[in-house]
Write a protein that holds these residues in place. Structure first.
Motif, short mmCIF file in Angstrom:
data_model
loop_
_atom_site.label_atom_id
_atom_site.label_comp_id
_atom_site.label_asym_id
_atom_site.label_seq_id
_atom_site.Cartn_x
_atom_site.Cartn_y
_atom_site.Cartn_z
N THR A 154 40.83 44.79 47.28
CA THR A 154 39.69 44.84 48.20
C THR A 154 39.81 46.07 49.09
O THR A 154 38.86 46.84 49.25
N TRP A 155 40.97 46.26 49.66
CA TRP A 155 41.17 47.37 50.59
C TRP A 155 41.34 48.70 49.88
O TRP A 155 41.05 49.75 50.45
N TYR A 192 30.08 46.26 51.15
CA TYR A 192 30.10 45.01 51.92
C TYR A 192 28.93 44.09 51.56
O TYR A 192 29.06 42.87 51.68
N ILE A 223 30.47 42.46 48.66
CA ILE A 223 31.52 41.54 49.09
C ILE A 223 30.92 40.24 49.62
O ILE A 223 31.43 39.15 49.34
N ASP A 258 31.90 36.87 47.90
CA ASP A 258 32.60 35.80 48.63
C ASP A 258 31.95 34.45 48.37
O ASP A 258 32.63 33.45 48.16
N THR A 286 35.51 42.18 44.44
CA THR A 286 36.56 41.95 45.44
C THR A 286 36.12 40.94 46.49
O THR A 286 36.83 40.73 47.48
N TYR A 314 36.45 38.01 46.75
CA TYR A 314 37.25 36.78 46.75
C TYR A 314 38.14 36.71 47.99
O TYR A 314 39.05 35.89 48.06
N TRP A 315 37.89 37.56 48.99
CA TRP A 315 38.75 37.65 50.16
C TRP A 315 38.95 36.29 50.85
O TRP A 315 40.07 35.91 51.17
N PHE A 318 41.14 34.23 48.74
CA PHE A 318 42.49 34.78 48.81
C PHE A 318 43.22 34.26 50.05
O PHE A 318 44.36 33.81 49.98
N PRO A 376 46.77 38.21 55.31
CA PRO A 376 45.74 39.25 55.24
C PRO A 376 46.08 40.48 56.07
O PRO A 376 45.70 41.60 55.71
N ARG A 436 46.05 44.33 54.82
CA ARG A 436 45.35 45.39 55.56
C ARG A 436 46.31 46.50 55.98
O ARG A 436 45.97 47.67 55.99
#
Length: 180
Positions: free
Chosen positions: A3-4, A36, A39, A43, A96, A98-99, A102, A123, A127
């Motif tokens: 993701t990052w 985003y 995302i 999500d 990505t 799925y944050w 996760f 997390p 990051r």
């Protein structure tokens, strides 16, 4: 980490990819915005995918696979316009997204006595690896093109992510009432 990687390198540093892709210019702010948006949808979708598969880890695995295909096409396909680049940012965002799952999966690995600490620590560790990824990308750019440098960092990031997704304990339908 994917993701990052997608946000911190492919979106934030989008303007560095423009010259090599034959694109007049890319706006990192727009790339981040489109990522985003993806995302946000990803999500929401990840929860449904997890429910259908009855597996959090397999949902993350499939979303990682979807993302790596998008990264490969973005970097090595014919991404020669601003619109295509932003379209791939949405794709990578979807993959990505799925944050939240996760973070949930990470938290559920630990007993109730330390679950809160794990939920905030995991997390933040991910990051915290963004500067390491950007540093590696910058070092590699000295000897390789921007695209190859991004692909090399991505190979490491996705390799670690796939390994983690396949080896983490499944928590779907698991009794979470335990203490470490």
């Amino acid at each position: 980490m994917p993701t990052w990687y997608c946000i911190g390198i492919l979106a934030v540093l989008a303007n560095q990819f423009a010259p090599e892709m034959g694109i007049a210019s890319l706006n990192p702010g727009k790339a981040i915005m489109w990522a985003y948006i993806g995302i946000s949808v990803g999500d929401l979708a990840s929860g449904f995918i997890s429910h259908l598969l009855k597996s959090r880890k397999m949902a993350i695995f499939y979303m990682l696979a979807f993302t790596i295909v998008g990264v490969a096409i973005m970097l090595f396909g014919n991404t020669n316009s601003e619109t295509k680049y932003y379209m791939f940012c949405v794709w990578l965002g979807l993959g990505t997204g799925y944050w939240a799952m996760f973070v949930t999966l990470a938290a559920e690995q630990f007993g109730t006595n330390i679950r809160n600490t794990a939920t905030t620590t995991v997390p933040n560790m991910v990051r915290g690896l963004v500067p390491v990824m950007i540093f590696a990308f910058d070092v590699l750019k000295k000897d390789f093109s921007v695209i190859i440098s991004a692909a090399m960092v991505g190979a490491i990031v996705f390799g670690l992510a796939f390994y983690s997704a396949l080896t983490v304990s499944e928590t779907h339908d698991k009794d979470l009432e335990f203490v470490e």
